[in-house]
Design a protein around this motif. Structure first.
Motif, short mmCIF file in Angstrom:
data_model
loop_
_atom_site.label_atom_id
_atom_site.label_comp_id
_atom_site.label_asym_id
_atom_site.label_seq_id
_atom_site.Cartn_x
_atom_site.Cartn_y
_atom_site.Cartn_z
N ARG A 45 1.16 -1.28 0.36
CA ARG A 45 -0.11 -0.04 -0.03
C ARG A 45 1.09 1.54 0.21
O ARG A 45 1.03 2.37 -0.52
N ILE A 46 1.78 1.35 1.07
CA ILE A 46 2.51 2.07 0.32
C ILE A 46 3.69 2.49 -0.53
O ILE A 46 3.37 3.64 -1.55
N ARG A 47 3.89 1.56 -1.36
CA ARG A 47 4.61 1.19 -2.72
C ARG A 47 3.70 1.97 -3.77
O ARG A 47 3.86 2.43 -4.67
N ASP A 48 2.03 1.88 -3.69
CA ASP A 48 0.92 1.72 -4.81
C ASP A 48 1.03 3.55 -4.32
O ASP A 48 0.68 4.71 -5.22
N LYS A 49 0.70 3.93 -3.32
CA LYS A 49 1.17 5.22 -3.28
C LYS A 49 2.75 6.08 -3.58
O LYS A 49 2.22 7.35 -4.09
N ILE A 50 3.57 5.50 -2.95
CA ILE A 50 4.46 6.05 -4.17
C ILE A 50 4.53 6.56 -5.91
O ILE A 50 4.84 7.37 -6.21
N GLU A 51 3.68 5.11 -6.38
CA GLU A 51 3.34 5.65 -7.76
C GLU A 51 2.57 6.42 -7.98
O GLU A 51 2.98 6.95 -9.19
N GLU A 52 1.86 7.29 -6.89
CA GLU A 52 0.34 7.75 -7.40
C GLU A 52 0.81 9.04 -7.05
O GLU A 52 0.82 9.87 -7.58
N VAL A 53 2.36 8.77 -6.53
CA VAL A 53 2.75 10.47 -6.97
C VAL A 53 3.62 10.37 -7.73
O VAL A 53 4.15 11.57 -7.72
N PHE A 54 4.63 9.23 -7.76
CA PHE A 54 5.91 9.33 -8.82
C PHE A 54 5.48 8.54 -10.14
O PHE A 54 5.70 7.38 -10.40
#
Length: 754
Positions: free
Chosen positions: A583-592
């Motif tokens: 879920r953290i990586r999903d958010k990283i993908e959303e931001v970057f």
């Protein structure tokens, strides 16, 4: 006096690597792990299903061998997986006033921290504390601070992408962009300088480029000690007959010859592969002058070739299509005279022209560099001149060519990629705000030097450190230690005790975290974290050892706990993110956007490479072009009465501020660190001899009682160990463009010890 007559000082005749490295690994394993089954962890390091080395950021090959670790990587693992424990009983026996008298080596050698702790000023002891109380005590101080910019959020490069992303989210929801970071002290000149030149603050090469290059130029780094796995790559380059030009103030064994522990014939015959085809000992601080000299020689030879009817030696088509500023560069180089270049670089014109000839003869060239380039007042400008040199022959965006800054910490580059920056750009902040429903601050925050200045001046009241040992790593310990002791809060998230933990504030907490080698289990099950190596490859890392204590939390869990306690009205679902790192990586993908399909791609063996525009001749600059940039050669680095320039260096038993032992094998030092390396002729001129006790003086700052060691180092240059010599560097002595302390060009005088 004979070098061999001094205690702990002997000549080392062997190559880098080889049997010496294997013996050192065996010794480290016996000392720290004993007969523990933890030794199997070494075979999982840098393997696709294992964990990433907690040491340097050198990338993993696509086809790994049976073991993918070097001597210093093994030391990093044994240091972390030690059987020694620093538990509540340890702190009951040792008050802080006593621990302060211990050496930095002894503090970390004591073992792994097992419980969260708070400092009790009434007894002068750290005492155990429950996690919830630790979070609440931190939150109480932060909630009482009116201005969020009075808090410093420090990050070490050993933090994972997931931990770093949550950490920057915590700080920005709190309301500040104060992100002093270990990058500020090493490759910030790269992060600041290269974007203006080529549009990206990272290297442009891959490991495969070393297989196709026609020449390698190695500026200001010591791979044998600081990133030994690079030697395997350089060995293969050398065995292909490709020239490797070493440019370094000191003779370093790893740049001379290497015995590969994974080459049976070399090991059995005691043979070795020569690394550098030419070795030039530039004067400390003279690299900028040298690079401008190489460019001057190249442009002169190009003009002569054109005048003789040739096509020239520079890539005019590339320059016209992809760059701007060429005419200004030519004008700048024209006005620099050879006398100045030679005096400041310490190299003769003919030598510099020979370096240039190797460069223009090579169809494809790679320039590697380390902190010997970046840690100067002119570090950013020197990085840009290296980029100029590559641009002149179109050595970007094609196989076998490019720039290769050799980073230190294993994820120092990744931390920056996922948002640890004090100078964020608006598009990133806008995406972050949309992803989480927060309003990030827009004002620039503090870098490492600015953070210490703010603490010194009372403009910062709290410090949280996500790893590292900033008070020892940064310059000017005299100022830094006093600044820490003025704080309302000092929180250290670490695996081992270090001196920064002992700089007690009104409220001081030590929060022990899982190490890279350890199993991380959250509510959804076993977790993996990700890191980015120095060639922009992102891959997964999975610990395999049982945690040293059931009490430890992961870095993401600690960050989330601090955030929840400090932000009572937070809009971020911290617990949900920590439950499953996907879920953290999903958010990283959303931001970057460059992290598209993050969770899918990172599960592929070897991970994936992030986009590096300059690798495809895409220049992410405002005008879409690469830029030739001009810089004045710094004059008068030496000051009146201070005729030498001192560079700080790491020993072979060291990684940044972590001291694994007191030996520096390749330089012949055993069991001590109280030495300073000088050129033998300089010693004679001073009326001193090898083995004399000397004081190193920088203004009113003194590093006293050092043993002078005659060494192969350029005239006018001296070297002493980091961090001991940091006392010679005032806080204001740094690169104005990047904020990097000038650890490697300190004006000093040498006198007989008083």
């Amino acid at each position: 006096m004979s070098k061999n007559s001094l205690e702990g000082i002997r000549s080392y005749p062997g190559p880098a690597g080889g049997w010496g490295a294997l013996r050192a690994v065996a010794k480290a394993v016996r000392a720290e792990m004993g007969a523990s089954t933890n030794t199997r962890a070494l075979l999982s390091m840098n393997q696709p299903e294992g964990f990433d080395c907690p040491g340097c950021a050198w990338p993993d090959p696509k086809h790994t061998s049976s073991f993918e670790f070097c001597e210093n990587g093994a030391k990093a693992v044994t240091w972390e997986a030690t059987q020694k424990r620093v538990d509540p009983d340890f702190f009951a026996r040792h008050p802080v006033s006593e621990l302060w008298t211990w050496s930095d080596y002894a503090l970390e050698e004591a073992g792994r921290l097992t419980h969260p702790l708070r400092y009790d000023p009434a007894t002068d002891h750290f005492v155990p504390i429950e996690w919830e109380e630790a979070f609440e005590r931190t939150g109480a101080v932060l909630r009482a601070i009116d201005d969020p910019n009075e808090v410093e959020f420090y990050t070490s490069g050993r933090a994972s992408n997931e931990a770093a992303f949550l950490y920057q989210l915590f700080a920005r929801e709190f309301g500040t962009n104060n992100f002093p970071d270990c990058s500020n002290m090493c490759h910030e000149a790269t992060s600041v300088g290269l974007p203006k030149s080529i549009g990206v603050g990272k290297g442009t090469v891959t490991l495969e480029d070393f297989e196709e290059t026609d020449a390698v130029f190695s500026f200001g780094h010591n791979p044998g000690t600081n990133h030994p796995r690079m030697l395997g790559v350089l060995r293969e380059v050398s065995r292909r007959g490709v020239p490797i030009i070493a440019i370094n103030p000191m003779r370093e064994r790893g740049l001379e010859r290497f015995q590969d522990p994974q080459a049976p014939v070399e090991m059995a015959t005691l043979g070795a592969t020569p690394i550098s085809s030419a070795y030039h000992m530039v004067k400390v601080g003279g690299d900028l002058a040298l690079v401008k000299g190489i460019i001057k020689a190249l442009l002169a030879a190009d003009a002569a070739d054109v005048g003789a009817g040739g096509r020239g030696l520079i890539d005019r088509a590339f320059i016209q299509q992809h760059t701007t500023g060429f005419e200004a560069l030519c004008a700048d180089i024209e006005q620099v005279d050879w006398a100045t270049i030679c005096a400041l670089s310490g190299l003769a014109q003919g030598v510099i022209e020979s370096i240039a000839k190797v460069y223009w003869t090579a169809e494809r060239a790679i320039i590697c560099y380390g902190m010997g380039i970046t840690q100067h007042r002119h570090g950013t400008q020197t990085v840009q001149q290296l980029a100029n040199l590559l641009l002149l022959r179109g050595n970007f965006g094609r196989a076998g060519a490019g720039i290769c800054p050799v980073r230190g910490h294993s994820n120092v580059q990744g931390d920056r990629t996922v948002g640890i920056t004090e100078i964020p750009k608006e598009p990133f902040l806008a995406r972050l705000d949309r992803a989480f429903g927060i309003i990030s601050p827009r004002a620039h925050g503090h870098n490492a030097v600015e953070a210490i200045e703010a603490m010194r001046d009372g403009r910062s009241r709290a410090f949280i450190g996500l790893g590292g040992n900033l008070a020892v790593a940064i310059s000017d310990p005299q100022t830094t230690f006093a600044a820490f002791r003025k704080l309302d809060l000092n929180v250290q998230i670490v695996t081992k005790l270090n001196r920064t933990c002992l700089l007690t504030a009104k409220e001081s907490l030590i929060l022990p975290c899982l190490g890279r080698t350890e199993i991380d289990v959250q509510a959804s099950g076993l977790q993996a974290i990700t890191v980015e190596d120095s060639m922009s490859v992102v891959h997964a890392s999975r610990g395999m050892l049982q945690p040293v204590s059931d009490t430890l939390l992961s870095e993401p869990a600690i960050v989330a706990g601090l955030a929840k306690a400090s932000l009572p009205t937070t809009v971020v679902a911290w617990d949900d993110l920590v439950t499953d790192y996907d879920r953290i990586r999903d958010k990283i993908e959303e931001v970057f956007p460059d992290f598209f399909d993050f969770n899918e791609r990172v599960r592929v063996k070897g991970g994936f490479r992030l986009r590096v525009g300059a690798s495809q001749r895409q220049w992410d600059t405002p005008d879409g072009l690469a830029h030739f940039l001009v810089a004045d050669i710094p004059l008068g680095l030496e000051r009146e009465g201070h005729p030498f320039l001192l560079t700080t260096i790491r020993s072979h038993d060291q990684y940044n501020t972590t001291i694994y032992g007191l030996n520096d094998r390749y330089r012949g030092i055993t069991g001590r660190r109280d030495v300073i390396f000088l050129n033998g002729e300089d010693l004679n001129d001073l009326g001193l001899e090898h083995g004399d006790l000397v004081d190193v003086v920088a203004g009113d700052r003194i590093l006293a009682g050092q043993t002078a060691v005659a060494h192969m180092i350029s005239r006018g240059s001296v070297a002493a160990y980091y961090p001991e010599a940091n006392c010679l560097v005032p806080l204001e002595n740094h690169d104005r463009a990047s904020g990097t302390p000038a650890y490697k060009s300190i004006p000093v005088m040498i006198r007989r010890a008083v």
